[in-house]
Design a protein around this motif. Structure first.
Motif, PDB file in Angstrom:
ATOM      1  N   ASN A  24       0.761  -1.467  -0.044  1.00 31.91           N
ATOM      2  CA  ASN A  24       0.474   0.068  -0.337  1.00 31.91           C
ATOM      3  C   ASN A  24       0.997   1.414   0.029  1.00 31.91           C
ATOM      4  OD1 ASN A  24      -2.270  -2.011   0.028  1.00 31.91           O
ATOM      5  ND2 ASN A  24      -2.734  -1.202   2.320  1.00 31.91           N
ATOM      6  N   ASN A  25       1.833   1.116   0.849  1.00 28.98           N
ATOM      7  CA  ASN A  25       3.150   2.254   0.747  1.00 28.98           C
ATOM      8  C   ASN A  25       3.266   2.725  -1.052  1.00 28.98           C
ATOM      9  OD1 ASN A  25       2.506   3.106   3.471  1.00 28.98           O
ATOM     10  ND2 ASN A  25       4.423   1.545   3.898  1.00 28.98           N
ATOM     11  N   ASN A  26       4.085   1.638  -1.289  1.00 24.04           N
ATOM     12  CA  ASN A  26       4.726   1.987  -2.477  1.00 24.04           C
ATOM     13  C   ASN A  26       3.357   1.966  -4.212  1.00 24.04           C
ATOM     14  OD1 ASN A  26       6.506   0.315  -2.117  1.00 24.04           O
ATOM     15  ND2 ASN A  26       6.375  -1.713  -2.400  1.00 24.04           N
ATOM     16  N   LEU A 144      -0.978  -5.609 -10.016  1.00 21.70           N
ATOM     17  CA  LEU A 144      -2.020  -4.418  -9.371  1.00 21.70           C
ATOM     18  C   LEU A 144      -0.798  -3.064  -9.208  1.00 21.70           C
ATOM     19  CD1 LEU A 144      -4.565  -3.594  -7.425  1.00 21.70           C
ATOM     20  CD2 LEU A 144      -2.307  -4.287  -5.443  1.00 21.70           C
ATOM     21  N   THR A 145       0.376  -2.854  -9.086  1.00 26.91           N
ATOM     22  CA  THR A 145       0.960  -1.698  -8.459  1.00 26.91           C
ATOM     23  C   THR A 145       0.644  -1.058 -10.758  1.00 26.91           C
ATOM     24  OG1 THR A 145       2.871  -2.546  -7.540  1.00 26.91           O
ATOM     25  CG2 THR A 145       3.553  -1.002  -8.715  1.00 26.91           C
ATOM     26  N   SER A 146       1.287  -1.980 -11.091  1.00 24.30           N
ATOM     27  CA  SER A 146       1.795  -1.971 -12.706  1.00 24.30           C
ATOM     28  C   SER A 146       0.639  -1.309 -12.964  1.00 24.30           C
ATOM     29  CB  SER A 146       2.041  -2.955 -14.200  1.00 24.30           C
ATOM     30  OG  SER A 146       1.418  -3.805 -14.019  1.00 24.30           O
ATOM     31  N   VAL A 147      -0.563  -2.166 -13.382  1.00 30.19           N
ATOM     32  CA  VAL A 147      -2.608  -1.414 -13.815  1.00 30.19           C
ATOM     33  C   VAL A 147      -2.899   0.071 -12.951  1.00 30.19           C
ATOM     34  CG1 VAL A 147      -4.790  -2.287 -13.562  1.00 30.19           C
ATOM     35  CG2 VAL A 147      -2.787  -3.901 -13.631  1.00 30.19           C
ATOM     36  N   VAL A 148      -2.041   0.467 -11.675  1.00 27.43           N
ATOM     37  CA  VAL A 148      -2.284   1.624 -11.267  1.00 27.43           C
ATOM     38  C   VAL A 148      -1.534   2.328 -11.260  1.00 27.43           C
ATOM     39  CG1 VAL A 148      -2.437   2.119  -8.616  1.00 27.43           C
ATOM     40  CG2 VAL A 148      -3.132   0.349  -8.402  1.00 27.43           C
ATOM     41  N   ASP A 149      -0.667   2.197 -11.833  1.00 25.18           N
ATOM     42  CA  ASP A 149       0.655   3.020 -13.087  1.00 25.18           C
ATOM     43  C   ASP A 149      -0.432   3.414 -13.500  1.00 25.18           C
ATOM     44  OD1 ASP A 149       1.969   2.763 -10.691  1.00 25.18           O
ATOM     45  OD2 ASP A 149       3.929   1.456 -11.899  1.00 25.18           O
TER      46      ASP A 149
END
Length: 218
Positions: A24-26, A144-149
């Motif tokens: 979540n911090n990332n 998840l991270t790449s999609v949110v980015d």
């Protein structure tokens, strides 16, 4: 033996919690960085607005202000550009949801919105609203991270053409006056765009199967 089992359980529990906090911090750090940037890049143009698709992404379907996008990992994004809410300058009324995996009100560069991520069947359902754009995706944890980015890059880039929208919406104000401005209302009863598209794809699949049966019978 029992003491060892208890210790292992505590370690696993703490490790899981730490991973969630780190994850979540990332997400928070990436969103703050990406949504705070002022970038004027566009490669997709439509009547009344334009935006930028990150490298490796493509549009696979377009219907009015709705679109289906895919990234290089074959994740599917459902995009909705709410020109009506933009035209009427509807304010963000979202409240953070403590029951979600991640929930946050967004406010960068005078644009507002929210992001909400919920765990569904070992995957994540991501809803992001920013700059009068809503993006949804149902993805594996590793993506998840790449999609949110990607969602941040797309939504921050949307640029509306006020003159064109005035001509489109202004002339049809009687048709639009009964519209439900629900983009910023998570408790809205309006049917979710993701559900609508999934149902349409299921119906199309069923139709294709029926067509194949007809051809076989012939």
């Amino acid at each position: 033996m029992k003491r060892l089992i208890v210790l292992l359980s505590i370690v696993l529990l703490l490790t899981g919690c730490s991973f969630k906090v780190l994850s979540n911090n990332n997400l928070s750090y990436n969103m703050k960085y990406l949504l705070s940037e002022k970038v004027k890049l566009y490669n997709v143009y439509f009547e009344g607005y334009k935006y930028y698709l990150p490298k490796g992404m493509r549009s696979v379907h377009k219907d009015d202000y709705n679109a289906i996008l895919k990234d290089k990992n074959n994740n599917k994004y459902y995009l909705y550009v709410d020109v009506i809410s933009y035209y009427h300058k509807v304010k963000n009324s979202y409240e953070e949801n403590e029951k979600s995996h991640y929930s946050k009100v967004l406010n960068y560069n005078k644009n507002t919105g929210y992001i909400q991520i919920d765990e569904v069947d070992s995957k994540y359902f991501v809803q992001m609203v920013f700059n009068y754009v809503k993006l949804e995706a149902y993805v594996l944890p590793k993506d998840l991270t790449s999609v949110v980015d990607n969602m941040c890059i797309i939504s921050r880039s949307v640029k509306f053409n006020d003159k064109v929208l005035e001509s489109l919406i202004g002339e049809n104000i009687l048709d639009y006056k009964e519209e439900e401005y629900s983009l910023f209302k998570p408790d809205s009863t309006k049917e979710n765009f993701l559900d609508v598209v999934e149902r349409e794809e299921t119906d199309k699949y069923k139709k294709d199967i029926e067509d194949e049966k007809i051809e076989l019978d012939d």
